[in-house]
Design a protein around this motif. Structure first.
Motif, PDB file in Angstrom:
ATOM      1  N   PRO A   1      -0.927  -7.820 -31.883  1.00 25.72           N
ATOM      2  CA  PRO A   1      -0.553  -8.701 -33.194  1.00 25.72           C
ATOM      3  C   PRO A   1      -0.971  -9.911 -33.299  1.00 25.72           C
ATOM      4  N   GLU A   2      -1.322 -10.596 -34.731  1.00 18.86           N
ATOM      5  CA  GLU A   2      -0.688 -12.144 -34.679  1.00 18.86           C
ATOM      6  C   GLU A   2       0.717 -12.459 -34.698  1.00 18.86           C
ATOM      7  N   HIS A   3       0.768 -14.060 -34.179  1.00 26.28           N
ATOM      8  CA  HIS A   3       1.991 -14.068 -33.336  1.00 26.28           C
ATOM      9  C   HIS A   3       1.774 -15.516 -32.621  1.00 26.28           C
ATOM     10  N   PRO A   4       2.751 -16.112 -33.164  1.00 23.21           N
ATOM     11  CA  PRO A   4       2.901 -18.006 -32.043  1.00 23.21           C
ATOM     12  C   PRO A   4       3.176 -16.858 -30.857  1.00 23.21           C
ATOM     13  N   TYR A   5       3.409 -17.825 -30.015  1.00 23.71           N
ATOM     14  CA  TYR A   5       3.593 -17.706 -28.874  1.00 23.71           C
ATOM     15  C   TYR A   5       4.970 -17.415 -28.272  1.00 23.71           C
ATOM     16  N   LEU A   6       5.401 -16.408 -27.509  1.00 23.08           N
ATOM     17  CA  LEU A   6       7.116 -16.353 -27.493  1.00 23.08           C
ATOM     18  C   LEU A   6       7.055 -16.942 -26.152  1.00 23.08           C
ATOM     19  N   PHE A   7       6.751 -17.141 -24.969  1.00 24.29           N
ATOM     20  CA  PHE A   7       6.839 -18.053 -24.013  1.00 24.29           C
ATOM     21  C   PHE A   7       6.330 -19.413 -23.819  1.00 24.29           C
ATOM     22  N   ASP A   8       6.655 -20.421 -23.262  1.00 22.73           N
ATOM     23  CA  ASP A   8       5.410 -21.762 -22.824  1.00 22.73           C
ATOM     24  C   ASP A   8       4.211 -21.460 -21.852  1.00 22.73           C
ATOM     25  N   PRO A   9       3.367 -22.156 -22.651  1.00 26.04           N
ATOM     26  CA  PRO A   9       2.034 -21.588 -22.571  1.00 26.04           C
ATOM     27  C   PRO A   9       1.930 -21.732 -20.722  1.00 26.04           C
ATOM     28  N   GLU A  10       2.665 -23.096 -19.889  1.00 28.98           N
ATOM     29  CA  GLU A  10       2.593 -23.363 -19.156  1.00 28.98           C
ATOM     30  C   GLU A  10       3.405 -22.378 -17.761  1.00 28.98           C
ATOM     31  N   ILE A  11       4.422 -21.413 -18.565  1.00 28.87           N
ATOM     32  CA  ILE A  11       4.518 -20.567 -17.451  1.00 28.87           C
ATOM     33  C   ILE A  11       4.014 -18.894 -17.265  1.00 28.87           C
ATOM     34  N   LEU A  12       4.540 -19.222 -15.807  1.00 23.46           N
ATOM     35  CA  LEU A  12       3.962 -17.557 -15.500  1.00 23.46           C
ATOM     36  C   LEU A  12       4.262 -16.449 -15.174  1.00 23.46           C
ATOM     37  N   THR A  13       5.859 -16.445 -15.442  1.00 24.25           N
ATOM     38  CA  THR A  13       6.286 -15.561 -15.732  1.00 24.25           C
ATOM     39  C   THR A  13       8.203 -16.399 -15.691  1.00 24.25           C
ATOM     40  N   THR A  14       8.703 -15.308 -16.678  1.00 23.64           N
ATOM     41  CA  THR A  14      10.103 -14.815 -17.136  1.00 23.64           C
ATOM     42  C   THR A  14      11.326 -15.131 -16.002  1.00 23.64           C
ATOM     43  N   GLU A  15      10.305 -14.597 -14.781  1.00 24.62           N
ATOM     44  CA  GLU A  15      11.415 -14.010 -13.556  1.00 24.62           C
ATOM     45  C   GLU A  15      11.822 -14.843 -12.399  1.00 24.62           C
ATOM     46  N   HIS A  16      13.074 -15.463 -12.916  1.00 25.06           N
ATOM     47  CA  HIS A  16      13.402 -16.219 -11.638  1.00 25.06           C
ATOM     48  C   HIS A  16      12.946 -16.140 -10.401  1.00 25.06           C
ATOM     49  N   LEU A  17      13.462 -17.587  -9.919  1.00 27.74           N
ATOM     50  CA  LEU A  17      12.781 -17.829  -8.786  1.00 27.74           C
ATOM     51  C   LEU A  17      13.584 -16.735  -7.172  1.00 27.74           C
TER      52      LEU A  17
ATOM     53  N   HIS B   1       0.937  -1.059  -0.100  1.00 24.47           N
ATOM     54  CA  HIS B   1      -0.375  -0.204   0.084  1.00 24.47           C
ATOM     55  C   HIS B   1       0.661   1.454  -0.436  1.00 24.47           C
ATOM     56  N   LYS B   2       2.472   0.924   0.319  1.00 19.03           N
ATOM     57  CA  LYS B   2       3.135   2.280   0.026  1.00 19.03           C
ATOM     58  C   LYS B   2       3.350   2.933  -0.888  1.00 19.03           C
ATOM     59  N   ALA B   3       3.686   3.547  -2.078  1.00 19.16           N
ATOM     60  CA  ALA B   3       4.244   4.350  -2.808  1.00 19.16           C
ATOM     61  C   ALA B   3       5.396   3.543  -3.248  1.00 19.16           C
ATOM     62  N   ASN B   4       5.949   2.993  -5.070  1.00 20.81           N
ATOM     63  CA  ASN B   4       7.318   2.632  -5.164  1.00 20.81           C
ATOM     64  C   ASN B   4       7.704   1.625  -4.465  1.00 20.81           C
ATOM     65  N   ALA B   5       6.977   0.491  -4.033  1.00 22.23           N
ATOM     66  CA  ALA B   5       7.133  -0.684  -3.832  1.00 22.23           C
ATOM     67  C   ALA B   5       8.114  -1.509  -5.422  1.00 22.23           C
ATOM     68  N   THR B   6       7.532  -1.420  -6.313  1.00 20.44           N
ATOM     69  CA  THR B   6       8.119  -2.141  -7.895  1.00 20.44           C
ATOM     70  C   THR B   6       9.240  -1.427  -7.923  1.00 20.44           C
ATOM     71  N   ARG B   7      10.551  -1.643  -7.949  1.00 25.27           N
ATOM     72  CA  ARG B   7      11.647  -0.820  -8.668  1.00 25.27           C
ATOM     73  C   ARG B   7      12.240  -1.090 -10.038  1.00 25.27           C
ATOM     74  N   LYS B   8      11.791  -2.682 -10.917  1.00 24.86           N
ATOM     75  CA  LYS B   8      12.259  -3.296 -12.170  1.00 24.86           C
ATOM     76  C   LYS B   8      11.128  -3.803 -12.044  1.00 24.86           C
ATOM     77  N   ARG B   9      11.161  -3.561 -13.718  1.00 27.39           N
ATOM     78  CA  ARG B   9      10.051  -3.882 -15.029  1.00 27.39           C
ATOM     79  C   ARG B   9      10.305  -5.718 -14.215  1.00 27.39           C
ATOM     80  N   SER B  10       8.997  -6.424 -14.405  1.00 26.23           N
ATOM     81  CA  SER B  10       8.362  -7.767 -14.304  1.00 26.23           C
ATOM     82  C   SER B  10       7.761  -8.994 -15.470  1.00 26.23           C
ATOM     83  N   ASN B  11       8.147  -9.676 -16.506  1.00 30.22           N
ATOM     84  CA  ASN B  11       6.906  -9.826 -17.215  1.00 30.22           C
ATOM     85  C   ASN B  11       6.331 -11.179 -16.572  1.00 30.22           C
ATOM     86  N   ILE B  12       4.631 -11.264 -16.337  1.00 36.68           N
ATOM     87  CA  ILE B  12       3.609 -11.958 -16.224  1.00 36.68           C
ATOM     88  C   ILE B  12       2.548 -12.248 -17.180  1.00 36.68           C
TER      89      ILE B  12
END
Length: 293
Positions: A168-184, A34-45
């Motif tokens: 755009p019309e395009h094949p998948y860029l990632f495996d449909p089973e994964i939720l994020t490209t972030e490392h654990l 609930h505090k501002a500026n918590a997110t610092r980096k881009r991440s893909n979901i």
């Protein structure tokens, strides 16, 4: 042909970006505070919608400041806006329209965008309609305006049907089973940071960061060692707390989040280290993964 593309989620600090993305993906992945500026980096979901793939890019809040760390955060948001196929601009319903006008100036490539009117649970239907009326003068700028209530009426399809329309019309860029490209490791770091935000008084979290020293994935347990970085000895004392109560509380909260995501037990060991002025110099920021151009 399937549709697939990048969608940057932007807005001022604390507009509800990470909460929206966790709701859309159905898992807690993005850091929420609930505090501002918590997110610092881009991440893909990554969200699958019927046969289409949407790669949402969570971004830091758009804001202006002289501080180096905040400059890095603004650059992250602007880069995400420049590299995507579509933008979702989140506008809390109680916000002034000026925040949207500032976004339009920063959208240098005039990337197509959808306006999401968030946090409508806290106001009447009349107030929502009045705010939508205010945005009508910009109707030639946005593709669609969608009032959003993730607690009540809005469904995933209410947003995703519209989003996919502009990809755009395009094949998948990632495996449909994964939720994020972030490392654990990066997700673990964010969960620990979130626990600091939730358990320590307002001014301290912004001068802290987390280094993951070691992750050992065993069959039934993850062993994680991490160091919380602070700028001053007084901050170290507050993070540890009397009788180590504060750091135990932070560790417990983070462990619960990690175990919920991994489905395994977690042994989490936290240390605290002082790195004077790390938020104010390029070298200190770079050591913690924040490269300033």
């Amino acid at each position: 042909m399937t549709k697939c593309g990048y969608v940057s989620v932007v807005g001022r600090p604390n507009a509800g970006k990470s909460s929206l993305l966790n709701w859309l993906v159905g898992e807690k992945i993005a850091m929420v505070s609930h505090k501002a500026n918590a997110t610092r980096k881009r991440s893909n979901i990554i969200v699958m919608h019927e046969d289409d793939q949407v790669i949402f890019v969570d971004t830091p809040g758009i804001h202006e400041t002289e501080k180096l760390l905040n400059q890095f955060m603004l650059d992250e948001a602007l880069k995400a806006m420049g590299d995507c196929d579509l933008i979702l601009f989140l506008a809390p319903v109680t916000d002034q329209v000026k925040y949207y006008e500032e976004f339009l100036l920063k959208n240098k490539k005039n990337t197509k965008h959808i306006l999401l009117l968030t946090k409508i649970d806290f106001v009447s239907n009349e107030e929502v309609l009045a705010k939508m009326k205010e945005y009508e003068k910009f109707s030639d700028k946005y593709e669609s305006i969608i009032p959003v209530s993730i607690k009540k009426a809005t469904t995933h399809a209410d947003i995703l049907d519209v989003v996919v329309k502009y990809l755009p019309e395009h094949p998948y860029l990632f495996d449909p089973e994964i939720l994020t490209t972030e490392h654990l490791r990066d997700i673990f770091k964010e969960f620990i940071r979130e626990s600091i935000f939730e358990n320590i008084s307002d001014e301290i979290p912004y001068e802290t960061d987390v280094l993951i020293n070691k992750v050992e994935e065993k069959k039934n347990v993850d062993v994680i060692k991490a160091t919380i970085i602070v700028q001053k000895s007084t901050q170290k004392g507050m993070i540890i707390g009397k009788g180590a109560t504060a750091i135990k509380r932070i560790g417990k909260d983070a462990r619960v989040k990690i175990e919920k995501l991994t489905g395994k037990k977690c042994f989490l060991e936290l240390f605290v280290s002082i790195k004077k002025g790390w938020t104010k110099n390029r070298e200190g920021l770079k050591e913690l993964g924040y490269d300033i151009d």
